[in-house]
Design a protein around this motif. Structure first.
Motif, short mmCIF file in Angstrom:
data_model
loop_
_atom_site.label_atom_id
_atom_site.label_comp_id
_atom_site.label_asym_id
_atom_site.label_seq_id
_atom_site.Cartn_x
_atom_site.Cartn_y
_atom_site.Cartn_z
N GLU A 7 -46.03 -25.25 -20.72
CA GLU A 7 -46.72 -24.77 -21.92
C GLU A 7 -45.82 -23.84 -22.74
OE1 GLU A 7 -48.19 -23.59 -18.79
OE2 GLU A 7 -48.96 -25.60 -18.49
N LEU A 8 -45.08 -23.00 -22.02
CA LEU A 8 -44.19 -22.06 -22.70
C LEU A 8 -43.01 -22.79 -23.33
CD1 LEU A 8 -43.49 -19.17 -23.45
CD2 LEU A 8 -42.36 -18.94 -21.25
N VAL A 13 -40.25 -24.52 -28.34
CA VAL A 13 -39.79 -25.57 -29.25
C VAL A 13 -40.55 -25.49 -30.58
CG1 VAL A 13 -39.70 -28.06 -29.61
CG2 VAL A 13 -39.00 -27.09 -27.42
N ASN A 14 -41.86 -25.27 -30.51
CA ASN A 14 -42.65 -25.14 -31.73
C ASN A 14 -42.23 -23.94 -32.56
OD1 ASN A 14 -44.14 -27.41 -31.12
ND2 ASN A 14 -45.83 -26.28 -30.22
N GLU A 49 -36.68 -15.44 -34.06
CA GLU A 49 -35.37 -15.84 -33.56
C GLU A 49 -34.86 -14.88 -32.49
OE1 GLU A 49 -33.26 -16.13 -37.27
OE2 GLU A 49 -33.37 -18.32 -37.21
N LYS A 50 -35.14 -13.60 -32.66
CA LYS A 50 -34.74 -12.62 -31.65
C LYS A 50 -35.46 -12.89 -30.33
CE LYS A 50 -36.30 -8.37 -31.44
NZ LYS A 50 -36.66 -7.00 -31.76
N LEU A 51 -36.76 -13.17 -30.41
CA LEU A 51 -37.50 -13.50 -29.19
C LEU A 51 -36.98 -14.78 -28.54
CD1 LEU A 51 -41.20 -12.72 -30.14
CD2 LEU A 51 -39.81 -11.56 -28.45
N LEU A 52 -36.70 -15.79 -29.34
CA LEU A 52 -36.18 -17.05 -28.81
C LEU A 52 -34.83 -16.84 -28.13
CD1 LEU A 52 -37.16 -19.46 -31.71
CD2 LEU A 52 -38.13 -19.43 -29.40
N ASN A 70 -48.05 -14.07 -31.09
CA ASN A 70 -48.37 -13.25 -32.25
C ASN A 70 -47.35 -13.44 -33.37
OD1 ASN A 70 -50.61 -12.23 -30.96
ND2 ASN A 70 -49.56 -10.42 -30.21
N GLY A 71 -46.08 -13.55 -33.02
CA GLY A 71 -45.04 -13.77 -34.03
C GLY A 71 -45.21 -15.10 -34.74
N MET A 72 -45.59 -16.12 -33.99
CA MET A 72 -45.82 -17.43 -34.61
C MET A 72 -47.02 -17.39 -35.55
SD MET A 72 -45.02 -20.14 -31.55
CE MET A 72 -45.56 -21.53 -32.52
#
Length: 90
Positions: A7-8, A13-14, A49-52, A70-72
């Motif tokens: 799921e993560l 990817v999303n 992008e930082k989280l990714l 939350n960022g999405m």
């Protein structure tokens, strides 16, 4: 990346797809958005992008998954309000 649940992985990817599409739309509609809106979109994209990047390096903590969601949501809302909502609709 193999250590994450499916799921993560889908969420990651999303999130990357959302950032890429947002940056593309920002280039196409750059004349229609004021400076404040551009800065908001840029900041929201940079946050995701930082989280990714942190997920890619494996430096994760339990709160990061919630931060990603939350960022999405924040970026999707900003994109809709600034780039996709028809003009004059409040």
């Amino acid at each position: 990346m193999n250590m994450f649940p499916p799921e993560l992985k889908v969420q990651l990817v999303n999130a990357q797809t959302l950032v890429d599409e947002t940056r593309r739309e920002m280039k196409e509609k750059s004349l229609d958005v004021d400076l404040t809106g551009k800065l908001q979109l840029r900041d929201d994209c940079a946050y995701l992008e930082k989280l990714l990047h942190r997920f890619a390096k494996g430096r994760t903590n339990p709160k990061m998954e919630e931060d990603l969601k939350n960022g999405m949501i924040r970026l999707q809302t900003t994109v809709y309000n600034l780039l996709r909502r028809p003009f004059g609709q409040e």
